[in-house]
Design an enzyme around this catalytic site. Structure first.
Site, PDB file in Angstrom:
ATOM      1  N   SER A  15     -24.365 -43.774 -21.464  1.00 16.96           N
ATOM      2  CA  SER A  15     -24.542 -45.099 -20.851  1.00 16.96           C
ATOM      3  C   SER A  15     -24.128 -45.152 -19.391  1.00 16.96           C
ATOM      4  O   SER A  15     -24.663 -45.953 -18.628  1.00 16.96           O
ATOM      5  CB  SER A  15     -23.741 -46.141 -21.649  1.00 16.96           C
ATOM      6  N   ARG A  16     -23.177 -44.315 -19.010  1.00 18.75           N
ATOM      7  CA  ARG A  16     -22.630 -44.409 -17.647  1.00 18.75           C
ATOM      8  C   ARG A  16     -22.345 -43.029 -17.074  1.00 18.75           C
ATOM      9  O   ARG A  16     -22.393 -42.028 -17.791  1.00 18.75           O
ATOM     10  CB  ARG A  16     -21.317 -45.202 -17.661  1.00 18.75           C
TER      11      ARG A  16
ATOM     12  N   ASP B  60     -19.232 -44.504 -32.239  1.00 22.57           N
ATOM     13  CA  ASP B  60     -18.022 -43.955 -31.639  1.00 22.57           C
ATOM     14  C   ASP B  60     -17.902 -42.499 -32.097  1.00 22.57           C
ATOM     15  O   ASP B  60     -17.677 -42.244 -33.284  1.00 22.57           O
ATOM     16  CB  ASP B  60     -16.839 -44.812 -32.121  1.00 22.57           C
ATOM     17  N   VAL B  61     -18.058 -41.565 -31.178  1.00 24.37           N
ATOM     18  CA  VAL B  61     -18.059 -40.142 -31.569  1.00 24.37           C
ATOM     19  C   VAL B  61     -16.765 -39.696 -32.235  1.00 24.37           C
ATOM     20  O   VAL B  61     -16.746 -38.709 -32.968  1.00 24.37           O
ATOM     21  CB  VAL B  61     -18.350 -39.200 -30.371  1.00 24.37           C
TER      22      VAL B  61
ATOM     23  N   TYR C 172      -5.417 -34.799 -22.406  1.00 30.82           N
ATOM     24  CA  TYR C 172      -6.780 -34.498 -21.933  1.00 30.82           C
ATOM     25  C   TYR C 172      -6.957 -32.985 -21.744  1.00 30.82           C
ATOM     26  O   TYR C 172      -7.988 -32.416 -22.116  1.00 30.82           O
ATOM     27  CB  TYR C 172      -6.989 -35.253 -20.621  1.00 30.82           C
TER      28      TYR C 172
ATOM     29  N   ALA D  10      -5.370 -30.642 -23.308  1.00 34.20           N
ATOM     30  CA  ALA D  10      -5.415 -30.032 -24.644  1.00 34.20           C
ATOM     31  C   ALA D  10      -6.774 -30.253 -25.296  1.00 34.20           C
ATOM     32  O   ALA D  10      -7.356 -29.340 -25.898  1.00 34.20           O
ATOM     33  CB  ALA D  10      -4.311 -30.622 -25.519  1.00 34.20           C
ATOM     34  N   ALA D  11      -7.295 -31.464 -25.164  1.00 34.40           N
ATOM     35  CA  ALA D  11      -8.598 -31.777 -25.774  1.00 34.40           C
ATOM     36  C   ALA D  11      -9.697 -30.899 -25.177  1.00 34.40           C
ATOM     37  O   ALA D  11     -10.512 -30.309 -25.898  1.00 34.40           O
ATOM     38  CB  ALA D  11      -8.933 -33.256 -25.551  1.00 34.40           C
TER      39      ALA D  11
ATOM     40  N   ILE E  33     -15.439 -35.913  -9.964  1.00 32.36           N
ATOM     41  CA  ILE E  33     -16.807 -36.424  -9.829  1.00 32.36           C
ATOM     42  C   ILE E  33     -16.728 -37.945  -9.715  1.00 32.36           C
ATOM     43  O   ILE E  33     -15.950 -38.582 -10.437  1.00 32.36           O
ATOM     44  CB  ILE E  33     -17.663 -36.024 -11.061  1.00 32.36           C
TER      45      ILE E  33
END
Ligand SMILES: NC(=O)c1ccc[n+]([C@@H]2O[C@H](COP(=O)([O-])OP(=O)(O)OC[C@H]3O[C@@H](n4cnc5c(N)ncnc54)[C@H](OP(=O)(O)O)[C@@H]3O)[C@@H](O)[C@H]2O)c1
Length: 243
Positions: free
Chosen positions: A10-11, A60-61, A154, A156-157, A187
Protein backbone atom coordinates in the site's frame (compact mmCIF):
# COMPACT_ATOMS: atom_id res chain seq x y z
CA UNK A 1 -3.32 -16.35 -14.47
CA UNK A 2 0.21 -15.68 -13.26
CA UNK A 3 0.40 -13.52 -10.17
CA UNK A 4 2.86 -11.67 -7.97
CA UNK A 5 2.00 -10.93 -4.35
CA UNK A 6 3.52 -7.90 -2.66
CA UNK A 7 3.00 -7.74 1.10
CA UNK A 8 2.81 -4.20 2.41
CA UNK A 9 2.09 -2.97 -1.10
CA UNK A 10 0.00 0.00 0.00
CA UNK A 11 2.82 2.43 0.73
CA UNK A 12 6.53 3.15 0.50
CA UNK A 13 8.85 0.54 -1.01
CA UNK A 14 6.00 -1.96 -1.48
CA UNK A 15 3.99 0.51 -3.55
CA UNK A 16 7.05 1.37 -5.67
CA UNK A 17 7.53 -2.36 -6.32
CA UNK A 18 3.87 -2.70 -7.38
CA UNK A 19 4.27 0.16 -9.85
CA UNK A 20 7.51 -1.20 -11.26
CA UNK A 21 5.98 -4.65 -11.75
CA UNK A 22 2.91 -3.00 -13.28
CA UNK A 23 5.14 -1.26 -15.84
CA UNK A 24 6.60 -4.61 -16.83
CA UNK A 25 3.11 -6.11 -16.84
CA UNK A 26 4.06 -9.78 -16.57
CA UNK A 27 1.85 -10.46 -13.59
CA UNK A 28 -1.56 -9.85 -12.07
CA UNK A 29 -0.67 -8.07 -8.83
CA UNK A 30 -1.96 -9.04 -5.40
CA UNK A 31 -1.51 -5.94 -3.27
CA UNK A 32 -1.54 -6.71 0.42
CA UNK A 33 -1.97 -4.23 3.26
CA UNK A 34 -3.24 -4.36 6.82
CA UNK A 35 -4.72 -1.00 7.88
CA UNK A 36 -4.29 1.76 5.34
CA UNK A 37 -7.15 1.13 2.91
CA UNK A 38 -6.95 4.49 1.14
CA UNK A 39 -3.27 3.97 0.33
CA UNK A 40 -3.92 0.43 -0.92
CA UNK A 41 -6.69 1.73 -3.20
CA UNK A 42 -4.37 4.44 -4.47
CA UNK A 43 -1.69 1.84 -5.31
CA UNK A 44 -4.25 -0.25 -7.20
CA UNK A 45 -5.46 2.79 -9.15
CA UNK A 46 -1.88 3.61 -10.14
CA UNK A 47 -1.27 -0.02 -11.16
CA UNK A 48 -4.34 0.08 -13.39
CA UNK A 49 -3.33 3.44 -14.86
CA UNK A 50 -0.13 1.76 -16.00
CA UNK A 51 -2.19 -0.80 -17.91
CA UNK A 52 -1.69 -3.72 -15.53
CA UNK A 53 -4.25 -5.66 -13.49
CA UNK A 54 -4.35 -6.25 -9.78
CA UNK A 55 -6.47 -6.60 -6.69
CA UNK A 56 -6.20 -5.86 -3.00
CA UNK A 57 -5.87 -8.54 -0.33
CA UNK A 58 -6.23 -7.19 3.20
CA UNK A 59 -4.62 -9.27 5.91
CA UNK A 60 -2.12 -8.93 8.71
CA UNK A 61 0.92 -11.01 7.70
CA UNK A 62 1.79 -11.57 11.36
CA UNK A 63 -1.55 -13.30 11.94
CA UNK A 64 -1.15 -16.88 10.67
CA UNK A 65 -4.86 -17.67 10.81
CA UNK A 66 -6.01 -14.52 9.04
CA UNK A 67 -3.29 -14.86 6.40
CA UNK A 68 -4.24 -18.48 5.69
CA UNK A 69 -7.96 -17.71 5.61
CA UNK A 70 -7.66 -14.79 3.18
CA UNK A 71 -5.22 -16.60 0.89
CA UNK A 72 -7.28 -19.84 0.93
CA UNK A 73 -10.39 -17.90 0.05
CA UNK A 74 -8.57 -16.15 -2.81
CA UNK A 75 -7.04 -19.39 -4.14
CA UNK A 76 -10.46 -21.14 -3.97
CA UNK A 77 -11.95 -18.36 -6.08
CA UNK A 78 -8.99 -18.48 -8.49
CA UNK A 79 -8.14 -22.19 -8.76
CA UNK A 80 -6.03 -21.77 -11.90
CA UNK A 81 -4.05 -18.82 -10.62
CA UNK A 82 -0.43 -19.42 -9.75
CA UNK A 83 1.47 -17.04 -7.52
CA UNK A 84 4.89 -17.17 -9.13
CA UNK A 85 6.48 -14.16 -7.42
CA UNK A 86 6.31 -13.59 -3.65
CA UNK A 87 7.64 -10.31 -2.31
CA UNK A 88 7.75 -10.33 1.48
CA UNK A 89 7.99 -6.60 2.05
CA UNK A 90 5.65 -5.87 5.00
CA UNK A 91 7.63 -4.69 7.98
CA UNK A 92 7.45 -2.40 10.99
CA UNK A 93 9.84 -0.81 13.46
CA UNK A 94 9.31 -0.32 17.18
CA UNK A 95 12.62 1.22 18.13
CA UNK A 96 13.99 1.64 21.61
CA UNK A 97 16.87 0.61 23.80
CA UNK A 98 16.84 -3.07 24.66
CA UNK A 99 16.88 -2.39 28.41
CA UNK A 100 13.51 -0.64 28.10
CA UNK A 101 12.02 -2.85 25.38
CA UNK A 102 8.55 -4.23 26.01
CA UNK A 103 7.64 -7.81 25.08
CA UNK A 104 5.00 -6.38 22.79
CA UNK A 105 7.52 -4.37 20.77
CA UNK A 106 9.82 -7.36 20.49
CA UNK A 107 7.00 -9.70 19.44
CA UNK A 108 5.25 -7.38 16.99
CA UNK A 109 8.42 -6.68 15.04
CA UNK A 110 9.49 -10.35 14.93
CA UNK A 111 5.97 -11.50 14.08
CA UNK A 112 5.60 -9.07 11.20
CA UNK A 113 8.92 -9.61 9.42
CA UNK A 114 9.93 -13.16 10.36
CA UNK A 115 6.59 -14.90 10.92
CA UNK A 116 5.10 -12.84 8.08
CA UNK A 117 7.70 -14.38 5.78
CA UNK A 118 6.67 -17.86 6.99
CA UNK A 119 2.92 -17.28 6.91
CA UNK A 120 2.82 -16.02 3.33
CA UNK A 121 5.62 -18.06 1.74
CA UNK A 122 4.62 -21.35 3.33
CA UNK A 123 1.06 -20.97 2.06
CA UNK A 124 2.21 -20.88 -1.58
CA UNK A 125 5.30 -23.07 -1.49
CA UNK A 126 3.85 -26.43 -2.58
CA UNK A 127 2.12 -24.92 -5.60
CA UNK A 128 5.29 -23.06 -6.46
CA UNK A 129 7.31 -26.28 -6.31
CA UNK A 130 4.84 -27.96 -8.66
CA UNK A 131 5.13 -24.93 -10.96
CA UNK A 132 8.91 -25.52 -11.14
CA UNK A 133 9.58 -21.80 -11.43
CA UNK A 134 9.38 -18.96 -8.98
CA UNK A 135 10.91 -15.92 -7.36
CA UNK A 136 10.85 -15.18 -3.63
CA UNK A 137 12.22 -11.82 -2.52
CA UNK A 138 12.48 -10.84 1.11
CA UNK A 139 12.89 -7.23 2.19
CA UNK A 140 15.43 -7.13 5.00
CA UNK A 141 17.67 -4.27 6.11
CA UNK A 142 21.20 -3.13 6.72
CA UNK A 143 20.17 -3.59 10.39
CA UNK A 144 19.75 -7.34 9.86
CA UNK A 145 23.27 -7.60 8.49
CA UNK A 146 25.22 -5.41 10.89
CA UNK A 147 22.84 -4.81 13.81
CA UNK A 148 21.69 -1.31 14.75
CA UNK A 149 21.67 0.07 18.30
CA UNK A 150 18.12 0.88 19.35
CA UNK A 151 16.76 -1.75 16.96
CA UNK A 152 17.51 -5.08 18.65
CA UNK A 153 14.05 -6.40 17.76
CA UNK A 154 14.21 -5.21 14.14
CA UNK A 155 17.81 -6.36 13.67
CA UNK A 156 16.88 -9.81 15.03
CA UNK A 157 13.80 -10.06 12.82
CA UNK A 158 15.69 -9.11 9.66
CA UNK A 159 18.68 -11.33 10.52
CA UNK A 160 16.20 -14.18 10.98
CA UNK A 161 14.79 -13.57 7.51
CA UNK A 162 18.33 -13.52 6.08
CA UNK A 163 18.95 -16.99 7.57
CA UNK A 164 15.63 -18.27 6.23
CA UNK A 165 16.45 -16.84 2.79
CA UNK A 166 19.74 -18.73 2.62
CA UNK A 167 18.26 -22.00 3.89
CA UNK A 168 15.16 -22.02 1.71
CA UNK A 169 17.22 -21.07 -1.35
CA UNK A 170 19.20 -24.28 -0.97
CA UNK A 171 16.08 -26.41 -0.50
CA UNK A 172 14.34 -25.30 -3.67
CA UNK A 173 17.02 -24.17 -6.14
CA UNK A 174 16.62 -27.35 -8.20
CA UNK A 175 13.04 -26.38 -8.99
CA UNK A 176 14.12 -23.08 -10.55
CA UNK A 177 12.84 -21.11 -7.60
CA UNK A 178 15.21 -18.45 -6.35
CA UNK A 179 15.08 -16.90 -2.90
CA UNK A 180 16.91 -13.65 -2.31
CA UNK A 181 16.94 -10.85 0.23
CA UNK A 182 17.21 -7.15 -0.47
CA UNK A 183 18.79 -5.07 2.31
CA UNK A 184 18.13 -1.34 1.99
CA UNK A 185 19.84 1.34 4.01
CA UNK A 186 17.97 4.62 4.51
CA UNK A 187 15.11 4.93 2.01
CA UNK A 188 12.66 7.87 1.91
CA UNK A 189 9.30 6.44 3.09
CA UNK A 190 6.91 6.88 6.01
CA UNK A 191 9.21 4.58 8.01
CA UNK A 192 12.04 7.11 7.89
CA UNK A 193 9.89 10.27 7.77
CA UNK A 194 11.04 11.37 11.24
CA UNK A 195 14.73 10.84 10.46
CA UNK A 196 16.96 13.85 9.92
CA UNK A 197 18.38 13.27 6.45
CA UNK A 198 20.58 16.37 6.63
CA UNK A 199 22.36 14.92 9.66
CA UNK A 200 22.32 11.21 8.75
CA UNK A 201 23.52 11.61 5.18
CA UNK A 202 26.99 12.34 6.56
CA UNK A 203 27.43 8.59 7.18
CA UNK A 204 26.18 7.60 3.72
CA UNK A 205 28.90 7.72 1.03
CA UNK A 206 26.28 8.63 -1.61
CA UNK A 207 25.39 11.57 0.68
CA UNK A 208 21.62 11.09 0.44
CA UNK A 209 18.75 8.76 1.34
CA UNK A 210 17.62 6.36 -1.37
CA UNK A 211 14.31 6.48 -3.23
CA UNK A 212 11.76 3.67 -3.02
CA UNK A 213 11.93 3.46 -6.84
CA UNK A 214 15.63 2.61 -6.66
CA UNK A 215 14.84 -0.38 -4.43
CA UNK A 216 11.94 -1.34 -6.71
CA UNK A 217 14.28 -1.49 -9.72
CA UNK A 218 16.43 -4.07 -7.94
CA UNK A 219 13.41 -6.07 -6.81
CA UNK A 220 11.98 -6.05 -10.33
CA UNK A 221 15.25 -7.47 -11.65
CA UNK A 222 15.25 -10.21 -8.99
CA UNK A 223 11.60 -10.94 -9.82
CA UNK A 224 12.42 -11.36 -13.50
CA UNK A 225 13.78 -14.28 -15.52
CA UNK A 226 17.06 -12.36 -15.89
CA UNK A 227 18.09 -13.19 -12.31
CA UNK A 228 17.89 -16.98 -12.75
CA UNK A 229 21.35 -17.87 -11.38
CA UNK A 230 21.22 -15.62 -8.31
CA UNK A 231 19.87 -17.34 -5.22
CA UNK A 232 20.46 -17.26 -1.46
CA UNK A 233 21.94 -13.78 -1.77
CA UNK A 234 21.51 -10.69 0.35
CA UNK A 235 21.84 -7.67 -1.90
CA UNK A 236 22.65 -4.40 -0.17
CA UNK A 237 21.19 -1.19 -1.54
CA UNK A 238 22.36 1.56 0.73
CA UNK A 239 24.42 4.21 -1.07
CA UNK A 240 27.67 2.66 0.06
CA UNK A 241 27.16 2.16 3.81
CA UNK A 242 29.67 -0.53 4.71
CA UNK A 243 27.99 -3.40 6.51
N1 LIG B 1 12.48 2.78 4.57
C1 LIG B 1 13.69 2.32 4.88
O1 LIG B 1 14.63 3.08 5.06
C2 LIG B 1 13.92 0.83 4.98
C3 LIG B 1 15.23 0.40 5.19
C4 LIG B 1 15.49 -0.97 5.28
C5 LIG B 1 14.46 -1.86 5.18
N2 LIG B 1 13.19 -1.44 5.00
C6 LIG B 1 12.14 -2.46 4.92
O2 LIG B 1 11.41 -2.29 3.72
C7 LIG B 1 10.06 -2.73 3.92
C8 LIG B 1 9.10 -1.62 3.52
O3 LIG B 1 9.39 -0.49 4.31
P1 LIG B 1 8.81 0.97 4.00
O4 LIG B 1 9.85 1.92 4.36
O5 LIG B 1 8.17 0.98 2.68
O6 LIG B 1 7.69 1.03 5.16
P2 LIG B 1 6.33 1.86 5.27
O7 LIG B 1 6.35 3.04 4.35
O8 LIG B 1 6.12 2.05 6.72
O9 LIG B 1 5.23 0.83 4.69
C9 LIG B 1 5.05 -0.39 5.36
C10 LIG B 1 4.12 -1.24 4.57
O10 LIG B 1 3.98 -2.51 5.23
C11 LIG B 1 2.60 -2.74 5.49
N3 LIG B 1 2.48 -3.53 6.72
C12 LIG B 1 3.00 -3.24 7.94
N4 LIG B 1 2.66 -4.21 8.81
C13 LIG B 1 1.93 -5.12 8.11
C14 LIG B 1 1.28 -6.32 8.46
N5 LIG B 1 1.34 -6.82 9.70
N6 LIG B 1 0.60 -7.00 7.50
C15 LIG B 1 0.54 -6.52 6.23
N7 LIG B 1 1.12 -5.37 5.85
C16 LIG B 1 1.80 -4.68 6.79
C17 LIG B 1 1.97 -1.39 5.56
O11 LIG B 1 0.57 -1.50 5.31
P3 LIG B 1 -0.48 -0.35 5.81
O12 LIG B 1 -0.38 0.74 4.77
O13 LIG B 1 -1.80 -1.03 5.80
O14 LIG B 1 -0.03 0.09 7.16
C18 LIG B 1 2.72 -0.66 4.44
O15 LIG B 1 2.21 -1.00 3.18
C19 LIG B 1 9.96 -3.12 5.39
O16 LIG B 1 10.14 -4.52 5.53
C20 LIG B 1 11.12 -2.39 6.02
O17 LIG B 1 11.57 -3.04 7.20
C21 LIG B 1 12.89 -0.10 4.90
Amino acid sequence: MKCAIITGGSRGIGRAICLKLAEENNYHLLINYTSNEASANETLEKVKALGATGEILKFDVSDAEETTNVLTDWQDKNPDAIVEVIINNAGITRDGLFMWMKHEDWNNVINTSLNGFFNVTNFFIQKLLRNKYGRIINMVSVSGAKGTAGQTNYSAAKAGVIGATKALAQEIAKRNITVNAVAPGFIKTDMTADFDEAELKAMIPANRFGEAEEVADLVAFLASKKSSYITGEVININGGIYS
